[in-house]
Design an enzyme around this catalytic site. Structure first.
Site, mmCIF file in Angstrom:
data_model
loop_
_atom_site.group_PDB
_atom_site.id
_atom_site.type_symbol
_atom_site.label_atom_id
_atom_site.label_comp_id
_atom_site.label_asym_id
_atom_site.label_seq_id
_atom_site.Cartn_x
_atom_site.Cartn_y
_atom_site.Cartn_z
ATOM 1 N N LYS A 13 0.867 -1.186 0.002
ATOM 2 C CA LYS A 13 0.005 0.051 0.045
ATOM 3 C C LYS A 13 0.915 1.104 -0.022
ATOM 4 O O LYS A 13 1.986 1.177 0.392
ATOM 5 C CB LYS A 13 -1.007 0.093 1.300
ATOM 6 C CG LYS A 13 -0.250 0.122 2.399
ATOM 7 C CD LYS A 13 0.264 1.282 3.260
ATOM 8 C CE LYS A 13 0.828 1.200 4.704
ATOM 9 N NZ LYS A 13 1.596 2.541 4.885
ATOM 10 N N PRO A 101 8.831 -4.224 -0.237
ATOM 11 C CA PRO A 101 10.094 -3.631 0.429
ATOM 12 C C PRO A 101 9.920 -3.743 1.975
ATOM 13 O O PRO A 101 8.699 -3.689 2.637
ATOM 14 C CB PRO A 101 10.098 -2.090 0.056
ATOM 15 C CG PRO A 101 9.480 -2.052 -1.102
ATOM 16 C CD PRO A 101 8.240 -3.212 -1.214
ATOM 17 N N VAL A 102 10.992 -4.463 2.761
ATOM 18 C CA VAL A 102 10.933 -4.514 4.177
ATOM 19 C C VAL A 102 10.827 -3.272 4.941
ATOM 20 O O VAL A 102 11.847 -2.544 4.464
ATOM 21 C CB VAL A 102 11.839 -5.645 4.411
ATOM 22 C CG1 VAL A 102 11.891 -6.031 5.962
ATOM 23 C CG2 VAL A 102 11.806 -6.828 3.620
ATOM 24 N N ASP A 143 -2.569 -1.592 9.936
ATOM 25 C CA ASP A 143 -2.852 -1.550 8.428
ATOM 26 C C ASP A 143 -3.197 -2.863 8.213
ATOM 27 O O ASP A 143 -3.712 -2.994 6.993
ATOM 28 C CB ASP A 143 -1.415 -1.493 7.950
ATOM 29 C CG ASP A 143 -0.816 -0.047 8.048
ATOM 30 O OD1 ASP A 143 -1.510 0.838 8.435
ATOM 31 O OD2 ASP A 143 0.410 0.113 7.859
HETATM 32 O O1 C5P Z 1 -0.487 -0.965 14.698
HETATM 33 P P1 C5P Z 1 1.057 -1.202 14.378
HETATM 34 O O2 C5P Z 1 1.604 -2.272 15.218
HETATM 35 O O3 C5P Z 1 1.357 -1.368 12.595
HETATM 36 O O4 C5P Z 1 1.962 -0.037 14.725
HETATM 37 C C1 C5P Z 1 3.141 0.039 14.693
HETATM 38 C C2 C5P Z 1 3.638 1.379 15.636
HETATM 39 O O5 C5P Z 1 3.492 2.528 15.052
HETATM 40 C C3 C5P Z 1 2.977 1.528 16.912
HETATM 41 O O6 C5P Z 1 3.790 0.676 17.989
HETATM 42 C C4 C5P Z 1 3.198 2.880 17.240
HETATM 43 O O7 C5P Z 1 4.282 3.204 17.694
HETATM 44 C C5 C5P Z 1 2.929 3.366 15.679
HETATM 45 N N1 C5P Z 1 1.502 3.993 15.354
HETATM 46 C C6 C5P Z 1 1.069 4.986 16.393
HETATM 47 N N2 C5P Z 1 -0.504 5.475 15.746
HETATM 48 C C7 C5P Z 1 -1.200 4.628 14.960
HETATM 49 C C8 C5P Z 1 -0.553 3.473 14.312
HETATM 50 C C9 C5P Z 1 0.489 3.202 14.823
HETATM 51 O O8 C5P Z 1 1.685 5.698 16.908
HETATM 52 N N3 C5P Z 1 -2.438 5.238 14.729
#
Ligand code: C5P
Length: 304
Positions: A13, A101-102, A143
């Site tokens: 995405k 991509p990683v 996501d």
């Molecule tokens: O939800 P996910 O594990 O992908 O999020 C990874 C990191 O991104 C979270 O630990 C947080 O630090 C940050 N994040 C955030 N606010 C969001 C989504 C992600 O701060 N709405």
């Protein structure tokens, strides 16, 4: 005879809009984001392994460095979460063929988790509804629900609450890839550090962007791309500023850091313009490698 193996294809995405509100007490940020699924795909194969107990994983592909090949992989976590919620004993092997991509801000890990949900539902004939899959997905990451649906969608909350966006047309992208990824939590933390409380507005949907998508107008979409994490990604990786400038100089309709970066996404008018920009970026020497893609495309889908 029970199904032994299934392969699910899942896209990457880009975020056409990523508006980030203040940090909440749980450490997350309320967002308004517009996701578009694009045509770079991972393939996730899940197979029954009667001779082995538990879940194992292997990763193949050109760029696999940094992808955990153990219980920390989000696809393994997805399988284990379903096993727990549906009270199943799952003995399976996950093979991920990586093209996304990683740690690139393109939801590669989230995509694989979404694919694993679709695969386990099929292999175990669980008959999960879209709502049930989304519920599991949202526990795995912000996501992940979008990677199930694909297309173009507005995400609110942490990004996991989705509504379909009215979008017409096909959009062509050139992606400037970095060999070293950026950690999403570090980019959000840098965003907090750079912004003072007073300048953080409650995020709102960008109506000009929505109108441009409805009108299938890539020029207007390009002019209205916005990412509040861009300054933070550029602060952590200053070379990205040059990449953004070079792409715009060579005629991109719009440019932005994808999600938390470091991938930079350039919107172009058509496939030919994409080829020209890809050649120019490569020749400029400021970009390690480039990829081309189009969107929107569908989310996680069974291949075989
Ligand atoms: O939800 P996910 O594990 O992908 O999020 C990874 C990191 O991104 C979270 O630990 C947080 O630090 C940050 N994040 C955030 N606010 C969001 C989504 C992600 O701060 N709405």
């Amino acid at each position: 005879m029970p199904v032994k193996s299934v392969t699910v294809r899942v896209p990457a995405k880009v975020n056409l809009q990523l508006s980030v509100g203040p940090r909440e007490s749980d450490g997350y940020h309320n967002l308004v984001t517009v996701f578009q699924a694009i045509s770079i795909f991972d393939e996730v194969t899940v197979s029954f392994t009667p001779a082995q107990s538990g879940v194992s994983i292997s990763i193949t592909g050109e760029q696999t460095h940094g992808v955990p090949a153990d219980a920390n992989n989000l696809a393994v976590k997805a399988v284990e979460l379903i096993a727990k919620e549906y009270d199943l004993n799952i003995d399976a092997h996950i093979e991920i063929k990586k093209a996304i991509p990683v740690a690139g801000g393109m939801a590669g890990g989230s995509a694989d988790a979404a694919a694993a949900i679709v695969a386990i539902d099929y292999l175990y004939s669980l008959g999960m509804t879209r709502e049930e899959m989304t519920e599991v997905a949202s526990q795995l990451g912000s996501d992940v629900p979008f990677m199930l649906s694909g297309g173009t969608a507005i995400g609110t909350g942490h990004g996991e609450q989705l509504t379909a966006a009215l979008s017409r047309g096909t959009y062509h992208w050139v992606l400037a890839l970095s060999t070293v990824g950026l950690s999403t939590p570090s980019v959000y933390a840098e965003c907090d550090r750079l912004r003072s409380e007073s300048e953080i507005a409650e995020p709102q949907t960008n109506e000009l962007l929505m109108q441009a998508l409805l009108a299938a107008d890539p020029k207007a979409v390009g002019a209205n791309l916005i990412n509040d994490l861009q300054a933070a990604a550029c602060s952590l990786r200053p070379a990205l500023r040059l990449v953004l400038d070079v792409g715009q100089e060579y005629g991109a309709l719009g440019a932005l850091v994808s999600g938390s970066g470091p991938t930079v996404a350039f919107l172009v008018s058509d496939e030919e313009a994409g080829l020209d920009l890809a050649v120019a970026l490569t020749a400029s020497g400021v970009v390690g490698s480039v990829a081309r893609a189009y969107g929107p495309v569908a989310g996680a889908k069974i291949l075989s």
